[in-house]
Design an enzyme around this catalytic site. Structure first.
Site, PDB file in Angstrom:
ATOM      1  N   SER A   1       0.752  -1.362   0.054  1.00 38.47           N
ATOM      2  CA  SER A   1      -0.138  -0.073  -0.143  1.00 38.47           C
ATOM      3  C   SER A   1       0.849   1.444  -0.007  1.00 38.47           C
ATOM      4  O   SER A   1       1.672   1.443   0.834  1.00 38.47           O
ATOM      5  CB  SER A   1      -0.852  -0.097   1.292  1.00 38.47           C
ATOM      6  OG  SER A   1      -1.070   1.428   1.522  1.00 38.47           O
TER       7      SER A   1
ATOM      8  N   LYS B   1      -4.241 -20.063  11.421  1.00 38.99           N
ATOM      9  CA  LYS B   1      -4.265 -21.491  12.344  1.00 38.99           C
ATOM     10  C   LYS B   1      -4.527 -22.603  11.245  1.00 38.99           C
ATOM     11  O   LYS B   1      -4.198 -23.679  11.982  1.00 38.99           O
ATOM     12  CB  LYS B   1      -5.308 -21.135  13.118  1.00 38.99           C
ATOM     13  CG  LYS B   1      -5.088 -20.239  14.254  1.00 38.99           C
ATOM     14  CD  LYS B   1      -5.021 -20.721  15.629  1.00 38.99           C
ATOM     15  CE  LYS B   1      -4.617 -19.884  16.547  1.00 38.99           C
ATOM     16  NZ  LYS B   1      -5.125 -18.462  16.533  1.00 38.99           N
TER      17      LYS B   1
ATOM     18  N   THR C   1      -9.682 -31.048  20.950  1.00 39.23           N
ATOM     19  CA  THR C   1      -8.820 -29.713  21.380  1.00 39.23           C
ATOM     20  C   THR C   1      -9.652 -28.867  22.036  1.00 39.23           C
ATOM     21  O   THR C   1     -10.914 -28.937  22.174  1.00 39.23           O
ATOM     22  CB  THR C   1      -7.992 -28.898  20.105  1.00 39.23           C
ATOM     23  OG1 THR C   1      -7.380 -27.898  20.455  1.00 39.23           O
ATOM     24  CG2 THR C   1      -9.378 -28.119  19.207  1.00 39.23           C
TER      25      THR C   1
ATOM     26  N   SER D   1     -12.063 -21.441  21.773  1.00 35.14           N
ATOM     27  CA  SER D   1     -13.497 -20.871  21.250  1.00 35.14           C
ATOM     28  C   SER D   1     -13.046 -20.151  19.786  1.00 35.14           C
ATOM     29  O   SER D   1     -14.022 -19.439  19.406  1.00 35.14           O
ATOM     30  CB  SER D   1     -14.021 -19.988  22.271  1.00 35.14           C
ATOM     31  OG  SER D   1     -13.199 -19.151  22.861  1.00 35.14           O
TER      32      SER D   1
ATOM     33  N   TYR E   1     -18.053 -27.182   9.818  1.00 31.50           N
ATOM     34  CA  TYR E   1     -16.781 -28.005   9.155  1.00 31.50           C
ATOM     35  C   TYR E   1     -17.029 -29.390   9.718  1.00 31.50           C
ATOM     36  O   TYR E   1     -15.803 -30.252   9.672  1.00 31.50           O
ATOM     37  CB  TYR E   1     -15.616 -27.250   9.702  1.00 31.50           C
ATOM     38  CG  TYR E   1     -15.336 -25.906   9.017  1.00 31.50           C
ATOM     39  CD1 TYR E   1     -15.505 -25.893   7.804  1.00 31.50           C
ATOM     40  CD2 TYR E   1     -15.008 -24.775   9.995  1.00 31.50           C
ATOM     41  CE1 TYR E   1     -15.011 -24.720   7.205  1.00 31.50           C
ATOM     42  CE2 TYR E   1     -14.693 -23.745   9.284  1.00 31.50           C
ATOM     43  CZ  TYR E   1     -14.637 -23.545   7.626  1.00 31.50           C
ATOM     44  OH  TYR E   1     -14.423 -22.219   7.366  1.00 31.50           O
TER      45      TYR E   1
ATOM     46  N   ASP F   1      14.334  -6.142   7.027  1.00 30.26           N
ATOM     47  CA  ASP F   1      15.126  -5.479   8.181  1.00 30.26           C
ATOM     48  C   ASP F   1      14.111  -5.830   9.217  1.00 30.26           C
ATOM     49  O   ASP F   1      14.670  -6.022  10.214  1.00 30.26           O
ATOM     50  CB  ASP F   1      15.077  -4.210   7.939  1.00 30.26           C
ATOM     51  CG  ASP F   1      15.979  -3.689   6.644  1.00 30.26           C
ATOM     52  OD1 ASP F   1      17.024  -4.329   6.629  1.00 30.26           O
ATOM     53  OD2 ASP F   1      15.576  -3.008   5.733  1.00 30.26           O
TER      54      ASP F   1
ATOM     55  N   GLY G   1      -0.122 -14.310  20.600  1.00 23.31           N
ATOM     56  CA  GLY G   1      -1.066 -14.678  21.545  1.00 23.31           C
ATOM     57  C   GLY G   1      -0.266 -15.735  22.209  1.00 23.31           C
ATOM     58  O   GLY G   1       0.394 -15.283  23.430  1.00 23.31           O
TER      59      GLY G   1
ATOM     60  N   GLY H   1       2.684 -19.449  18.935  1.00 24.03           N
ATOM     61  CA  GLY H   1       2.797 -20.312  17.900  1.00 24.03           C
ATOM     62  C   GLY H   1       3.188 -19.771  16.453  1.00 24.03           C
ATOM     63  O   GLY H   1       3.976 -20.000  15.685  1.00 24.03           O
ATOM     64  N   LEU H   2       2.435 -18.641  16.088  1.00 24.69           N
ATOM     65  CA  LEU H   2       2.654 -17.932  14.758  1.00 24.69           C
ATOM     66  C   LEU H   2       4.288 -17.055  14.913  1.00 24.69           C
ATOM     67  O   LEU H   2       4.765 -17.327  14.091  1.00 24.69           O
ATOM     68  CB  LEU H   2       1.556 -16.850  14.645  1.00 24.69           C
ATOM     69  CG  LEU H   2       1.781 -15.851  13.228  1.00 24.69           C
ATOM     70  CD1 LEU H   2       1.838 -17.049  12.079  1.00 24.69           C
ATOM     71  CD2 LEU H   2       0.796 -15.069  13.098  1.00 24.69           C
TER      72      LEU H   2
ATOM     73  N   GLU I   1       1.704  -7.813  21.046  1.00 24.34           N
ATOM     74  CA  GLU I   1       0.479  -8.157  22.064  1.00 24.34           C
ATOM     75  C   GLU I   1      -0.399  -6.985  22.264  1.00 24.34           C
ATOM     76  O   GLU I   1       0.051  -5.877  22.370  1.00 24.34           O
ATOM     77  CB  GLU I   1       1.014  -8.537  23.274  1.00 24.34           C
ATOM     78  CG  GLU I   1       1.955 -10.044  23.482  1.00 24.34           C
ATOM     79  CD  GLU I   1       2.097 -10.148  24.900  1.00 24.34           C
ATOM     80  OE1 GLU I   1       1.780 -11.392  25.610  1.00 24.34           O
ATOM     81  OE2 GLU I   1       2.925  -9.220  25.182  1.00 24.34           O
TER      82      GLU I   1
ATOM     83  N   GLY J   1      -2.702  -7.186  27.804  1.00 22.49           N
ATOM     84  CA  GLY J   1      -2.362  -8.393  28.103  1.00 22.49           C
ATOM     85  C   GLY J   1      -1.051  -8.700  27.875  1.00 22.49           C
ATOM     86  O   GLY J   1      -0.602  -9.578  26.712  1.00 22.49           O
TER      87      GLY J   1
ATOM     88  N   ASP K   1       1.612 -10.308  29.020  1.00 22.88           N
ATOM     89  CA  ASP K   1       2.422 -11.377  29.545  1.00 22.88           C
ATOM     90  C   ASP K   1       3.537 -11.970  28.749  1.00 22.88           C
ATOM     91  O   ASP K   1       4.616 -12.340  29.436  1.00 22.88           O
ATOM     92  CB  ASP K   1       1.201 -12.548  29.752  1.00 22.88           C
ATOM     93  CG  ASP K   1       0.843 -13.506  28.331  1.00 22.88           C
ATOM     94  OD1 ASP K   1       0.104 -12.577  28.001  1.00 22.88           O
ATOM     95  OD2 ASP K   1       1.507 -14.409  28.023  1.00 22.88           O
TER      96      ASP K   1
ATOM     97  N   LYS L   1      -9.188  -2.347   1.296  1.00 26.30           N
ATOM     98  CA  LYS L   1     -10.404  -2.906   0.879  1.00 26.30           C
ATOM     99  C   LYS L   1     -10.508  -4.288   1.623  1.00 26.30           C
ATOM    100  O   LYS L   1     -10.820  -5.524   0.933  1.00 26.30           O
ATOM    101  CB  LYS L   1     -10.629  -3.020  -0.482  1.00 26.30           C
ATOM    102  CG  LYS L   1     -10.427  -1.604  -1.418  1.00 26.30           C
ATOM    103  CD  LYS L   1     -11.049  -0.636  -0.775  1.00 26.30           C
ATOM    104  CE  LYS L   1     -10.592   0.753  -1.330  1.00 26.30           C
ATOM    105  NZ  LYS L   1     -11.220   1.881  -0.516  1.00 26.30           N
TER     106      LYS L   1
ATOM    107  N   SER M   1      -2.946 -11.706  10.545  1.00 27.70           N
ATOM    108  CA  SER M   1      -3.080 -13.042  10.879  1.00 27.70           C
ATOM    109  C   SER M   1      -4.451 -13.602  10.762  1.00 27.70           C
ATOM    110  O   SER M   1      -4.561 -14.960  10.605  1.00 27.70           O
ATOM    111  CB  SER M   1      -2.678 -13.139  12.636  1.00 27.70           C
ATOM    112  OG  SER M   1      -3.345 -12.479  13.300  1.00 27.70           O
TER     113      SER M   1
HETATM  114  C1  LIG Z   1      -4.439 -17.519  17.460  1.00 30.07           C
HETATM  115  C2  LIG Z   1      -4.328 -16.152  16.720  1.00 30.07           C
HETATM  116  C3  LIG Z   1      -3.324 -15.407  17.046  1.00 30.07           C
HETATM  117  C4  LIG Z   1      -2.251 -15.604  18.150  1.00 30.07           C
HETATM  118  O1  LIG Z   1      -1.612 -16.766  17.760  1.00 30.07           O
HETATM  119  P1  LIG Z   1      -0.749 -17.556  18.535  1.00 30.07           P
HETATM  120  O2  LIG Z   1       0.027 -18.596  17.631  1.00 30.07           O
HETATM  121  O3  LIG Z   1      -1.684 -18.153  19.773  1.00 30.07           O
HETATM  122  O4  LIG Z   1       0.331 -16.441  19.021  1.00 30.07           O
HETATM  123  C5  LIG Z   1      -3.322 -14.159  16.178  1.00 30.07           C
HETATM  124  N1  LIG Z   1      -4.239 -13.765  15.226  1.00 30.07           N
HETATM  125  C6  LIG Z   1      -5.205 -14.687  15.007  1.00 30.07           C
HETATM  126  C7  LIG Z   1      -6.088 -14.110  13.877  1.00 30.07           C
HETATM  127  C8  LIG Z   1      -5.420 -15.775  15.498  1.00 30.07           C
HETATM  128  O5  LIG Z   1      -6.629 -16.494  15.389  1.00 30.07           O
END
Ligand SMILES: *Cc1c(COP(=O)(O)O)cnc(C)c1O
Length: 334
Positions: A43, A68, A90, A93, A130, A187, A194, A197-198, A219, A223, A225, A288, A319
């Protein structure tokens, strides 16, 4: 700063076998033809506002609407025939529930998903849509993890948690792998955080494909942490934070994710809810795109980074895009 934590890191590493970039490569081969190779968008307005070249990796366009799917599909693909027949369980929510339900259906695996009684009906419906079996529980009276373990034992199910699992982390790392393959070295890279994992998967890809790239988790400010854990060298637990970023309302990082984050991540930033709303409006108006609040974390922090990123090549992982339209309209209005 990262240097001071090597001692703690060595301890972590002797306890756990952390995933490597080779695991990310293996995951990307399993995902081929099943996950979307999502677009990297640019952009001009973003570039001008940030004074940088910004590359958005758009996982809001991934299957089921978030990254995910990558981790869930990778983890389920590795099940033995016996595990596949018995099924997966698992607790979630959010997007992980839908990712497991969809991946399980694609692979012919029965899926059981624990969701709180007060989970939004739309999420329960999507997960059932699903093909997942949703079991609801009272999150104020019942211990979710104990309940999951009990069900897993009774039914012989394999637990795939939302983030703290090497196969999940390796799968999530494939998004950043695709980003570097497409645009080359960067860079800075901003990643929504969260449970990590990502972020941990992205850091594995960055270290291999763009070794000098600074990798940041972002974060919700309410929160932080992960930031506290990163700075203190041990996993910090917090009460469920109050934020519009519902995908990042985690109370703590995982053992595996923290091991990689401590070693391979450069810093953790935060973003306020107001900054997330601003980013959401930017994506809607200028690009958009519908992006969920949690998906805005990376860009919200990059937009505040100022001189740190001026004139640089900056990656931002968006994400996910799963947000109730009424809620979205509320954020976008006024
Ligand atoms: C789960 C999720 C995150 C956080 O991912 P982690 O792997 O838990 O850190 C961020 N954005 C979206 C849209 C998610 O669904």
């Amino acid at each position: 700063m990262a240097r001071h934590r090597r001692g703690a890191l060595m301890w972590t590493m002797t306890m756990l076998t952390l995933p490597t970039f080779d695991d990310v490569i293996a995951a990307s081969m399993r995902l081929e033809g099943h996950a979307h190779r999502t677009p990297v968008l640019r952009s001009r307005t973003a570039d001008e506002r940030l004074g940088a070249q910004v590359f958005f990796k758009c996982e809001n366009f991934q299957r089921m609407g978030a990254f995910k799917f990558r981790g869930a599909f990778n983890a389920l693909s590795r099940f033995t025939a016996a595990q596949k027949q018995a099924g997966v369980i698992t607790f979630s929510s959010g997007n992980h529930a839908q990712a497991i339900a969809l991946s399980a259906r694609m692979l012919g695996i029965p899926a059981t998903i624990l969701m709180p009684l007060d989970a939004p009906q739309a999420k329960i419906d999507a997960t059932r849509g699903y093909g997942g079996e949703v079991i609801q529980f009272d999150r104020f009276k019942q211990d979710r993890e104990a309940l999951t373990r009990e069900l897993a034992e009774q039914r012989g199910l394999t637990l795939i948690p939302p983030y703290d699992h090497p196969d999940v982390m390796a799968g999530q790392g494939t998004a950043a792998k695709e980003l570097f393959e497409e645009v080359g070295e960067l860079d800075h890279l901003f990643v929504c955080l969260g449970g990590g994992g990502l972020l941990s998967g992205s850091a594995l890809s960055a270290r291999a494909l763009s070794p000098r790239c600074k990798v940041y988790g972002v974060e919700p400010e309410a929160g932080n942490d992960g930031q506290q854990s990163f700075r203190s060298g041990k996993i910090v637990n917090i009460p469920t934070p109050k934020t519009i970023a519902d995908g990042a309302q985690t109370q703590h990082l995982g053992e595996y994710t923290f091991g990689v984050i401590q070693r391979d991540v450069d810093d953790i930033h935060t973003a306020t809810d107001a900054q997330l709303v601003q980013a959401m409006r930017f994506f809607a108006e200028r690009m958009k795109m519908v992006v969920e609040p949690t998906g805005c974390l990376g860009f919200a922090a990059a937009a505040q980074a100022g001189a740190l990123i001026r004139g640089k090549r900056v990656g931002v992982i968006i994400s996910g895009g799963n947000v109730d339209l009424r809620r979205f309209a509320g954020f976008i209005a006024d």
